[in-house]
Design an enzyme around this catalytic site. Sequence first.
Site, short mmCIF file in Angstrom:
data_model
loop_
_atom_site.label_atom_id
_atom_site.label_comp_id
_atom_site.label_asym_id
_atom_site.label_seq_id
_atom_site.Cartn_x
_atom_site.Cartn_y
_atom_site.Cartn_z
N ASP A 170 7.93 10.07 -4.95
CA ASP A 170 6.91 9.64 -4.01
C ASP A 170 7.21 10.24 -2.64
O ASP A 170 7.77 11.33 -2.55
CB ASP A 170 6.88 8.11 -3.95
CG ASP A 170 5.48 7.55 -3.80
OD1 ASP A 170 4.91 7.72 -2.71
OD2 ASP A 170 4.97 6.93 -4.74
N HIS A 239 4.12 4.88 1.37
CA HIS A 239 3.73 4.69 -0.03
C HIS A 239 4.95 4.54 -0.94
O HIS A 239 4.97 3.68 -1.85
CB HIS A 239 2.87 5.89 -0.45
CG HIS A 239 2.18 5.74 -1.75
ND1 HIS A 239 2.75 6.12 -2.95
CD2 HIS A 239 0.93 5.29 -2.07
CE1 HIS A 239 1.89 5.91 -3.94
NE2 HIS A 239 0.78 5.41 -3.44
N SER A 414 -2.02 3.67 -8.17
CA SER A 414 -0.65 3.85 -7.69
C SER A 414 0.21 2.62 -7.95
O SER A 414 1.43 2.73 -8.06
CB SER A 414 -0.64 4.13 -6.18
OG SER A 414 -0.73 5.50 -5.91
#
Length: 664
Positions: A170, A239, A414
């Site tokens: 990520d 994220h 996600s």
Amino acid sequence: MQLRFAIQSSLFILLGIVSTISWSADRWVIQFKDSPDHGHATVQSSSLESRKSELRARLAELSIVHKRTFQLVRPFGERGAVITTPNGSDAEQARLRLLSDPMIESVELDRRIKLRAQSPLIGVLNGLDPSRRSRSWFHQDLSTQPASINTGAMWTNFHGTAPTVVAVLDTGVLPSHPMLQGHLLSGYDFVADPLIGADGQGSTGSDRDSDPTDPGDGVGPADLLADPVCGGVSQSSWHGTFVSALLAGNPVPNEGVFSVNWNAVVLPVRVLGKCGGFSSDLADGIRWAAGLSVPGAPNNPFPAKVINLSLGAEGACVASIEGAAISAARQAGSLVVVAAGNDGSTVDSPANCPGAFGVAAIDQEGLKANYSNFGPSIQLSAPGGDAAFPIWSASNTGSDGPLTNTYNTKIGTSFSSPMVAGAASLYWSLDPSASVATVENLLKTTARPFLSLGGRPTCTADTVDVECNCTRALCGSGMLDVANLINSQAAGGLTNLFSNTGNVIPPGQTRTFSASGTLNSSGQEVNAVSFDVINVLKSSADAPNPILSVSGLEVDVTAPSGVTGFDLRAQTANGRTAIASVIVANQGATSPTLLASLLSPLINGASAGVGAPSSAVGNSVVGDSGSGSGTGSSSGGGGGGALNLLGLLACLFLLHCFKKKNTV
């Protein structure tokens, strides 16, 4: 004022020129064929510098033959290279000519990959719940939330056997966040491009490093000029921290935030930065996370059983790049779990790659979320949230670089993906010898059937961008059910072995592990187990073994300096065994968490008979931004309280609008 405007205009023009220079080339991934002069064994045995020299020689030969410049970025895989070549109207013709060259096996665009998340306004019901209980809606009992992953039912009888290593590929992580304390291994940063990386690396585009810390991926006007792939101005997403904490973070009861497997450990692998990343970096990250060699990168000492990819690119799987990496990782024993994508249509790559475990998103009603991609390559569905019921996890208030650690909302596939990855890691903690195929099959066979709600359409290939009743043909085998998955091992008697402070122990320190809740083969709870240590790894032969101090169902384990890892084993009288792999590394202070047995009542609102201890994670001063990806407040304990009448009306209006489709 005019002078400042002139200076700013000049700077933007200069940035535009630099942008033209920096991005006036295409990036391709070339795979070479074996030949007598460039054999497979030679490539594997050569040093990195030898490989670079060999590849430059091959590229120089290609440049002469094809009358086009090819520059090496870095070696790729065993017989490949990432290269740049001047772009232009003839670029595709040049690529096709290369494919006809007897030296070349494949030539593919090194395409850009991006996150699979959206940042909604705060969920209305989350905002009206002062207790913050609705933030953990996807953990609640099925009678309350039929789309829940049913972790609350699991926590009633099973606390965990830890840890399974889960790699999160990520944007990197924020190691200082309370949810990640005691859960992080030393990862790696595969983002080398200076525009994307934005972390002070060199400008050569070939530098990678061992620090996967997320510097922020916020996009400003200068970034838009420098990188044409950037879609628009945005704040940092954090994220990777969000995903990692959702998967394996410390529970934060006073914020209503809970992870799927708080005993797992996260291997952070940075493959994304500003405006995404490159598929070649992703492929290298997948291989490295699985314990495979990557040119120029050190060996990964902690191969992951599960690799989570909450990212993707539109289009079909590229077999020679991400497809080959997923196949190699699977052969190495890693399950690659991938988000389906948020376009509301066909499944993106790499979720559509053979061997990938693609995950679609459902909302709190159990419907396919309007944004979720879907199709035959999907294996399973899990909650991804919607505007009313988003997903809560760890975040930061910084719009560019990190500022104050906080908690925030997002929606998207996600977050469906790490729920499945966390569930897989829980099963592997019970059965470490299970194969990838076994775990995949159990995830699917223990899933609950999809709901069928009246008045809603059934998902077909034509139901694009709408909520619909899922089918097995398009949304996978069903809805993730963690309790059913764990109970598939219950026939032999569950053996719990867990630590409330994580399984990463700094050298010389002590952690307490508990086997409370252990059941025998008849399903009765045992009151005695034996503990011992096996498979001790040492950096020096004369280092002492770990020291155990047993008290009933608990054991204090002291990890001496010189020991790098070991397996702690708990065994019942009838031979049922649990093993917790412990890693000895100085990863910073760990934070205490609530006993797992208290979590289910807290989430579901039942009286646990005791209050949450004041030492629980999250009672330190951390901000709560309240919604979206905004900067939020830096004060502790804020957010989530009752709204005034005007705010309520506004939220109800927004709920009506966002229920259709929320794109940020």
